[in-house]
Each structure stands twice: as structure tokens, then as C-alpha cells.
Design an enzyme around this catalytic site. Structure first.
Site, PDB file in Angstrom:
ATOM      1  N   HIS A  75       0.655  -0.699   0.051  1.00  0.00           N
ATOM      2  CA  HIS A  75       0.238  -0.274   0.561  1.00  0.00           C
ATOM      3  C   HIS A  75       0.349   0.977   0.112  1.00  0.00           C
ATOM      4  CE1 HIS A  75      -2.952   2.637   1.420  1.00  0.00           C
ATOM      5  NE2 HIS A  75      -4.010   1.702   0.795  1.00  0.00           N
ATOM      6  N   PRO A  76       0.723   2.200  -0.816  1.00  0.00           N
ATOM      7  CA  PRO A  76       1.717   3.456  -0.828  1.00  0.00           C
ATOM      8  C   PRO A  76       1.347   4.478   0.079  1.00  0.00           C
ATOM      9  CG  PRO A  76      -0.027   3.557  -2.490  1.00  0.00           C
ATOM     10  CD  PRO A  76      -0.317   2.010  -2.129  1.00  0.00           C
ATOM     11  N   CYS A  77       0.550   4.187   0.817  1.00  0.00           N
ATOM     12  CA  CYS A  77       0.884   5.013   1.366  1.00  0.00           C
ATOM     13  C   CYS A  77       1.827   5.821   2.421  1.00  0.00           C
ATOM     14  CB  CYS A  77      -0.798   5.105   2.996  1.00  0.00           C
ATOM     15  SG  CYS A  77       0.274   3.767   4.217  1.00  0.00           S
ATOM     16  N   ASN A  78       2.833   4.999   2.775  1.00  0.00           N
ATOM     17  CA  ASN A  78       3.984   5.257   3.343  1.00  0.00           C
ATOM     18  C   ASN A  78       5.649   5.320   2.596  1.00  0.00           C
ATOM     19  OD1 ASN A  78       3.431   6.467   6.154  1.00  0.00           O
ATOM     20  ND2 ASN A  78       3.073   4.262   6.256  1.00  0.00           N
TER      21      ASN A  78
END
Length: 100
Positions: A75-78
Site C-alpha cells: 500500500h502506497p500510504c508511506n
């Protein structure tokens, strides 16, 4: 033979692809795993290689947007923080990050 010599280690390899996630405006990492006979790993097998804290939370199995097959997606959130660290490391070693 001692016990350490009797141990057989199975090797898994992963293909890594990077796409751009327009929603988060950051790169998105995709992993596709293979066993030592070049067979694609099942979802359960790929999750065996991912820390339990991340499996099915930060890392999920989704359809790759360009290849169409199911892959582990981080997941690209970080990703922005991680990508900055990678770029800083490249630059501190005299390299130049490039977009292709």
C-alpha cells in the site's frame, strides 16, 4: 553430517514492478513470487515471506493494473518516505535518480 548440513533451504525469488498510484501520487510496489522451480507462489505462500504485522494490512493481493495477474501490492500510504530515503541514498553515493 551434522544437523546444519542436513538443513535444506528452499529458495524463493520475487519480481518487483513499480507503477504510479495517481490517488496517492506516489510509486506503488508490486511483488510476484516464485518457488525454486519457477512456479508462481500462491497467496498463502507469499504471505509466509511477509512480516505478520504487514500481511493483509499494508500488503494485500490485488490485480496488477498493467499485467492483469494477482500480485502482492504494498500500500502506497508511506511510499513517499521510503522513496525519499532511496533517492537520498543514491545521491549520497554519487548517483542520480532517474525516471524511465
Amino acid at each position: 553430517m551434522n544437523q546444519a548440513e542436513d538443513t535444506v533451504h528452499k529458495v524463493r525469488t520475487y519480481d518487483l514492478s513499480i507503477t504510479y498510484d495517481f490517488y496517492y501520487q506516489t510509486p506503488r510496489l508490486w511483488l510476484l513470487g516464485y518457488d525454486e522451480d519457477s512456479n508462481v507462489l500462491k497467496e498463502k505462500e507469499m504471505f509466509e515471506d511477509i512480516m505478520a504485522d504487514y500481511a493483509k494490512k499494508t500488503v494485500t493481493i490485488e490485480s496488477h493494473p498493467h499485467l492483469g495477474n494477482k500480485q502482492a501490492s504494498i500500500h502506497p500510504c508511506n511510499h513517499a518516505k521510503v522513496m525519499k530515503k532511496i533517492i537520498d541514498t543514491i545521491q549520497s553515493n554519487g548517483g542520480t535518480a532517474q525516471v524511465h
